[in-house]
Enzyme design. Structure first.
Site, short mmCIF file in Angstrom:
data_model
loop_
_atom_site.label_atom_id
_atom_site.label_comp_id
_atom_site.label_asym_id
_atom_site.label_seq_id
_atom_site.Cartn_x
_atom_site.Cartn_y
_atom_site.Cartn_z
N ARG A 1 0.83 -1.22 0.00
CA ARG A 1 0.00 0.00 0.00
C ARG A 1 0.86 1.26 0.00
O ARG A 1 0.38 2.34 -0.30
CB ARG A 1 -0.94 0.02 1.21
N ILE B 1 8.34 -12.52 -6.26
CA ILE B 1 8.38 -13.89 -6.79
C ILE B 1 7.04 -14.19 -7.48
O ILE B 1 5.99 -13.76 -6.99
CB ILE B 1 8.65 -14.92 -5.66
N ARG C 1 3.03 -17.83 -10.67
CA ARG C 1 2.65 -18.42 -11.96
C ARG C 1 3.86 -19.15 -12.53
O ARG C 1 3.75 -20.19 -13.15
CB ARG C 1 2.25 -17.32 -12.94
N ARG D 1 4.06 2.24 10.35
CA ARG D 1 4.07 0.80 10.64
C ARG D 1 4.84 0.43 11.90
O ARG D 1 4.76 -0.73 12.33
CB ARG D 1 4.63 0.03 9.43
C1 LIG Z 1 -2.76 1.21 10.90
C2 LIG Z 1 -3.13 1.27 9.46
C3 LIG Z 1 -4.36 0.80 9.03
C4 LIG Z 1 -4.72 0.86 7.67
N1 LIG Z 1 -5.94 0.36 7.27
C5 LIG Z 1 -6.27 0.38 5.96
C6 LIG Z 1 -7.51 -0.17 5.50
O1 LIG Z 1 -8.31 -0.65 6.29
N2 LIG Z 1 -7.79 -0.15 4.18
C7 LIG Z 1 -6.94 0.41 3.27
O2 LIG Z 1 -7.24 0.42 2.08
N3 LIG Z 1 -5.73 0.93 3.67
C8 LIG Z 1 -5.39 0.92 4.97
N4 LIG Z 1 -4.17 1.43 5.37
C9 LIG Z 1 -3.25 1.94 4.35
C10 LIG Z 1 -3.18 3.48 4.34
O3 LIG Z 1 -4.41 4.07 4.02
C11 LIG Z 1 -2.12 3.94 3.32
O4 LIG Z 1 -2.53 3.57 2.03
C12 LIG Z 1 -0.77 3.33 3.58
O5 LIG Z 1 -0.43 3.44 4.93
C13 LIG Z 1 0.28 4.02 2.71
O6 LIG Z 1 0.53 5.30 3.23
P1 LIG Z 1 0.95 6.51 2.31
O7 LIG Z 1 -0.09 6.77 1.28
O8 LIG Z 1 1.31 7.65 3.21
O9 LIG Z 1 2.31 5.94 1.65
P2 LIG Z 1 2.77 6.00 0.14
O10 LIG Z 1 1.78 5.39 -0.76
O11 LIG Z 1 4.17 5.46 0.13
O12 LIG Z 1 2.81 7.53 -0.20
C14 LIG Z 1 3.76 8.39 0.46
C15 LIG Z 1 3.22 9.79 0.38
O13 LIG Z 1 3.19 10.19 -0.97
C16 LIG Z 1 2.03 10.97 -1.21
N5 LIG Z 1 1.18 10.26 -2.19
C17 LIG Z 1 1.29 8.98 -2.60
N6 LIG Z 1 0.36 8.72 -3.52
C18 LIG Z 1 -0.35 9.83 -3.66
C19 LIG Z 1 -1.47 10.19 -4.45
N7 LIG Z 1 -2.04 9.34 -5.28
N8 LIG Z 1 -1.96 11.44 -4.35
C20 LIG Z 1 -1.40 12.33 -3.52
N9 LIG Z 1 -0.34 12.05 -2.72
C21 LIG Z 1 0.17 10.83 -2.81
C22 LIG Z 1 1.35 11.16 0.12
O14 LIG Z 1 1.83 12.32 0.73
C23 LIG Z 1 1.80 9.96 0.90
O15 LIG Z 1 1.77 10.15 2.31
C24 LIG Z 1 -3.81 1.40 6.72
C25 LIG Z 1 -2.57 1.89 7.16
C26 LIG Z 1 -2.22 1.83 8.50
C27 LIG Z 1 -0.87 2.34 8.93
#
Ligand SMILES: Cc1cc2nc3c(=O)[nH]c(=O)nc-3n(C[C@H](O)[C@H](O)[C@H](O)COP(=O)(O)OP(=O)(O)OC[C@H]3O[C@@H](n4cnc5c(N)ncnc54)[C@H](O)[C@@H]3O)c2cc1C
Length: 264
Positions: free
Chosen positions: A80, A89, A92, A188
């Site tokens: 995510r 890996i 398939r 995390r």
């Molecule tokens: C405790 C916990 C519970 C969670 N539960 C769920 C859940 O139930 N369901 C679920 O789907 N996810 C869940 N997540 C995932 C969460 O919503 C984030 O997708 C994940 O933690 C990645 O974080 P991030 O987007 O900051 O990181 P990255 O994807 O690495 O992105 C890093 C940073 O880049 C920027 N960025 C990245 N992509 C974009 C974009 N498209 N537009 C604008 N800015 C961007 C943002 O500033 C972001 O903080 C959970 C996460 C945690 C920690």
């Protein structure tokens, strides 16, 4: 390079490659902000200033490649973090090994009462071992069937894997720059993250800390162990912070920035 940390029962994290260290952050900040603006700052101070003020792009100039072996349900959480680059890996192409995560007894917990996502009280020991043995049986049977589909029925590997469980181990190379790695670690390492994913975050952090010690120190001070406050919480804090000058915790500069933040 090649340093490895064992994680869970069969997993690991290894650093395969890394580009740059604390110096790279400082050098790239000096290039991007130009001579004259920041050169008077010593390297450590500058790096901490960048972190404190969220001038985070210089941290993107440092990158790591990790080899990670983890259960699929952990991989689904890590993936995510979209800023990571993954080569995984292929189930398939390759025959998947019968390796699956079986938790230790302390990790066999009830559904949390306070959190819809989390775990709560541990189960009684006898019941915990019963759960573990049932998990082992289900996984063993699934892998037996997987093997039978391939060996006896001639099924394609991409189809035979339909019966494999979420705790099956997978492996990938994961590339991440330091800025986004800190974002990953902030989310995390948190106690609300899934326990198993926390263990991978801890291993990754222990591996990078000797390579970027000053960045990690700044990360701990200004992100990991810092807290955000709402406007209402800030009001309460302001009312109770009349004697902050007497505390010797902050440097002069930090104290003035702190008072600025509080609007004092
Ligand atoms: C405790 C916990 C519970 C969670 N539960 C769920 C859940 O139930 N369901 C679920 O789907 N996810 C869940 N997540 C995932 C969460 O919503 C984030 O997708 C994940 O933690 C990645 O974080 P991030 O987007 O900051 O990181 P990255 O994807 O690495 O992105 C890093 C940073 O880049 C920027 N960025 C990245 N992509 C974009 C974009 N498209 N537009 C604008 N800015 C961007 C943002 O500033 C972001 O903080 C959970 C996460 C945690 C920690």
């Amino acid at each position: 390079m090649g340093k490895e940390k064992k994680v869970l029962d069969k997993g690991f994290v290894k650093i395969i490659d890394n580009m740059g260290d604390d110096n790279r952050v400082v050098q790239s900040a000096r290039v991007s902000y130009g001579a004259g603006t920041t050169t008077y700052r010593r390297d450590r101070e500058l790096l901490r200033y960048l972190m404190r003020h969220e001038h985070l792009s210089p941290f993107e100039q440092v990158a790591f490649v990790f080899h990670i072996k983890m259960p699929i349900f952990v991989a689904r959480q890590i993936v995510r973090h979209r800023t990571g680059k993954v080569s995984e890996i292929s189930g398939r192409y390759s025959l998947l090994k019968d390796e699956y995560y079986i938790p230790e007894a302390f990790r066999i917990q009830r559904q949390s009462k306070d959190s819809k996502q989390g775990s709560g009280e541990p189960l009684e020991e006898v019941q915990a071992y019963k759960v573990i043995s049932e998990m082992e049986k289900v996984c063993y049977d699934a892998f037996q069937q997987y093997g039978n589909f391939i060996e006896n029925d001639g099924l394609a590997r991409e189809e035979a894997r339909f019966v494999l469980p979420l705790n099956t181990y997978t492996e990938w190379y994961w590339q991440m720059d330091l800025r986004n790695l800190f974002n990953f670690l902030h989310l995390r390492l948190d106690s609300h993250a899934q326990f198993e994913t926390q263990q991978y975050a801890k291993a990754i952090y222990e591996l990078i800390k000797p390579i970027v010690p000053i960045s990690c120190e700044a990360f701990e001070d200004y992100i990991l162990n810092a807290k955000k406050f709402s406007a209402q919480e800030m009001e309460i804090i302001k009312r109770h912070l009349l004697h902050i000058e007497e505390e010797n915790i902050l440097s002069k500069l930090e104290l003035s920035e702190f008072k600025n933040k509080l609007g004092l």
